[in-house]
Scaffold this motif. Sequence first.
Motif, PDB file in Angstrom:
ATOM      1  N   ALA A  27       0.828  -1.212   0.000  1.00 42.37           N
ATOM      2  CA  ALA A  27       0.000   0.000   0.000  1.00 42.37           C
ATOM      3  C   ALA A  27       0.861   1.260   0.000  1.00 42.37           C
ATOM      4  N   THR A  28       1.903   1.274   0.830  1.00 40.24           N
ATOM      5  CA  THR A  28       2.703   2.482   1.007  1.00 40.24           C
ATOM      6  C   THR A  28       3.482   2.818  -0.267  1.00 40.24           C
ATOM      7  N   GLU A  47       9.229  -4.297  -6.672  1.00 40.07           N
ATOM      8  CA  GLU A  47       8.687  -5.144  -5.604  1.00 40.07           C
ATOM      9  C   GLU A  47       9.364  -6.517  -5.710  1.00 40.07           C
ATOM     10  N   ALA A  49       8.543  -9.439  -4.607  1.00 42.25           N
ATOM     11  CA  ALA A  49       7.647 -10.573  -4.891  1.00 42.25           C
ATOM     12  C   ALA A  49       6.525 -10.031  -5.767  1.00 42.25           C
ATOM     13  N   ASP A  50       5.291 -10.245  -5.352  1.00 42.77           N
ATOM     14  CA  ASP A  50       4.170  -9.709  -6.121  1.00 42.77           C
ATOM     15  C   ASP A  50       3.617  -8.487  -5.391  1.00 42.77           C
ATOM     16  N   SER A  56       0.049  -5.967   2.945  1.00 36.57           N
ATOM     17  CA  SER A  56      -1.060  -5.287   2.276  1.00 36.57           C
ATOM     18  C   SER A  56      -2.133  -6.195   1.693  1.00 36.57           C
ATOM     19  N   SER A  59      -4.745  -7.636   5.556  1.00 37.36           N
ATOM     20  CA  SER A  59      -5.377  -6.744   6.533  1.00 37.36           C
ATOM     21  C   SER A  59      -6.779  -7.250   6.882  1.00 37.36           C
ATOM     22  N   LYS A  61      -9.279  -5.598   6.089  1.00 37.11           N
ATOM     23  CA  LYS A  61     -10.035  -5.073   4.944  1.00 37.11           C
ATOM     24  C   LYS A  61     -11.013  -3.968   5.343  1.00 37.11           C
ATOM     25  N   PHE A 188      11.188  -8.021  -8.650  1.00 32.57           N
ATOM     26  CA  PHE A 188      12.479  -7.336  -8.741  1.00 32.57           C
ATOM     27  C   PHE A 188      12.891  -6.920  -7.338  1.00 32.57           C
ATOM     28  N   ALA A 225       9.927   1.767   1.115  1.00 32.47           N
ATOM     29  CA  ALA A 225       8.542   1.528   1.561  1.00 32.47           C
ATOM     30  C   ALA A 225       8.354   0.028   1.708  1.00 32.47           C
ATOM     31  N   HIS A 252      -6.197 -13.778  11.018  1.00 28.26           N
ATOM     32  CA  HIS A 252      -7.634 -13.792  10.704  1.00 28.26           C
ATOM     33  C   HIS A 252      -8.060 -15.202  10.335  1.00 28.26           C
ATOM     34  N   LEU A 300       7.717 -13.169   4.489  1.00 26.38           N
ATOM     35  CA  LEU A 300       6.574 -12.847   3.630  1.00 26.38           C
ATOM     36  C   LEU A 300       5.398 -13.787   3.878  1.00 26.38           C
ATOM     37  N   ARG A 337       2.510  -6.330  11.275  1.00 26.13           N
ATOM     38  CA  ARG A 337       2.499  -4.867  11.392  1.00 26.13           C
ATOM     39  C   ARG A 337       3.913  -4.398  11.697  1.00 26.13           C
ATOM     40  N   TRP A 373      -3.629   1.046   5.873  1.00 27.15           N
ATOM     41  CA  TRP A 373      -4.080   1.063   4.476  1.00 27.15           C
ATOM     42  C   TRP A 373      -4.909   2.334   4.258  1.00 27.15           C
TER      43      TRP A 373
END
Length: 522
Positions: A27-28, A47, A49-50, A56, A59, A61, A188, A225, A252, A300, A337, A373
Amino acid sequence: MNRDYFVQQLERSADSPWDVLIIGGGATGLGCAVDSATRGFKTLLVEQADFAKGTSSRSTKLVHGGVRYLAQGDVSLVFEALHERGLLMQNAPHLVKNQPFIIPLYEWWEGPFYNIGMKVYDLMAGKLGFGPSEKLSKEETLNAIPNLDQHGLMGGVIYFDGQFDDARLAVNLAQTAVDHGATVLNYFKVIELLKDASGLLEGVVIRDMESGQSFTVKAKTIINATGVFSDQIRQLDEPGMPPSIVPSQGVHLMVDQSFLQGNSSIMIPHTDDGRVLFAVPWHNEVIIGTTDTPVSEITLEPRAKDEEIEFLLTTSARYLKKDPLASDVLSVFAGLRPLAAPQGSAAKTKDISRRHQITISRSGLITVTGGKWTTYRKMAQETIDRAILVGGLQEKDCVTKQLPIHGYRLNTHFDEPLYYYGDDRPQIESLINAQPTLRERLHPALPYLKAEVIWATRQEMARTVEDFLARRSRALFLNARASMEMAPIVAQLMAGELNQSNQWIEKQIEQFKNLAKHYLLE
Ligand SMILES: Cc1cc2nc3c(=O)[nH]c(=O)nc-3n(C[C@H](O)[C@H](O)[C@H](O)COP(=O)(O)OP(=O)(O)OC[C@H]3O[C@@H](n4cnc5c(N)ncnc54)[C@H](O)[C@@H]3O)c2cc1C
């Protein structure tokens, strides 16, 4: 969005520096890419990974002011978040939904207490409010949430907040940045920071995680970020620096709709150990969360601890007529977090501020961490303001307050198929019209269609089966077992688009199944 095309752009730009280089595609970072590109800066985001692979996509949501922060007296944080909540609803009406929340009341004093508290929350939202809170009778509360436990129930307070699809918004932010000229690259990784003779940052070395090839990239400003990974980048900048963040894990559980039986969410402001607990309908299932557990490993793929699962099952069972059991859990996911490392006396993680922080190192590395977010846009605005100063870029005003996010579509009906594509939906329907077999569902338990795999691979830079099942669609989070069963057909369809071999297909299926089994409770 086309990764091969972006790699070519990277090669073409080898001799001229980027204005703004952003490390991290959550998100950031994506918010910064949108802000930077829309101010007209030459922007690159990488980024490892993906997009949204980290926190992000994990969360609760919610697009919210944070009722809890109000209780903690952090009024300015709530003000800011409520304002941003309203802006996000305006700018991404295809993804942000007005969601009723009910606080069930079990003690006589809770009625006036929460009623007044939520009126303050309404007032603070001002003209960007989502609807007035109200006190409900016991009958009204049960009508809204039929599965709420009646035992000792005295009534409820209803209030309104926002709800969204985090990973879908991340993809839409990447698309928005690209629509405004940015280059965004998934898979990347930044492996080295480069400095000039005076010790100022002048670029990075990045590795293409698919091909293994490394590239040297020059930039006028570099933004870190990377969320919970931000200390790793800071270590590349200043080896030996002390940790600035502590990771705290939130878990969750996903269960089916029968555990709420209605469109309203439950919000428990104060569980036994002082946390907030939510049970929220999402994509036709129900999310129960979250926890706040200090952890030492930064990864991750964080894993839920047994005691976190136990806490969520037993605490939610106290408020529900039909108790969720481990066997009812469709998926379990955890996110980290990045909390500011507490100074002085060790505070509990739940009490550490959720405020974001922006720091600038001696070499000019801008690090932005924390926040929510909900406030990503404001964080990005402040970060790019700093980047202008650090990089000596031309002063230009931020334009994101009223910037439609890719997919923007008014009057979205959130129960219509494919609604989450917003304005892109007609293009997916065109794919289906051209090839009717693409209308077939990938699995009877989930709404996703074959056409979505084609779309995600062609237009949303999905590179792996996991990218599609976890973040372009939300299958892994909604129903881990069903997602495993979908993997072979998804791999087959993606291989056709990406020109990949049978060996790739087999490897993708195996890798995804190995990952997804950790989202199951045995
Ligand atoms: C359990 C939980 C629930 C939450 N619920 C809510 C909520 O309901 N509402 C809300 O507003 N907020 C919520 N939040 C907060 C919100 O999710 C986070 O503030 C936000 O996702 C953080 O985004 P980020 O981009 O900073 O970090 P991340 O999403 O983690 O992104 C950082 C990225 O950097 C990449 N990266 C790391 N190192 C490198 C490298 N060397 N090179 C390239 N890339 C790299 C990572 O792969 C990662 O994708 C929640 C957080 C948690 C943990």
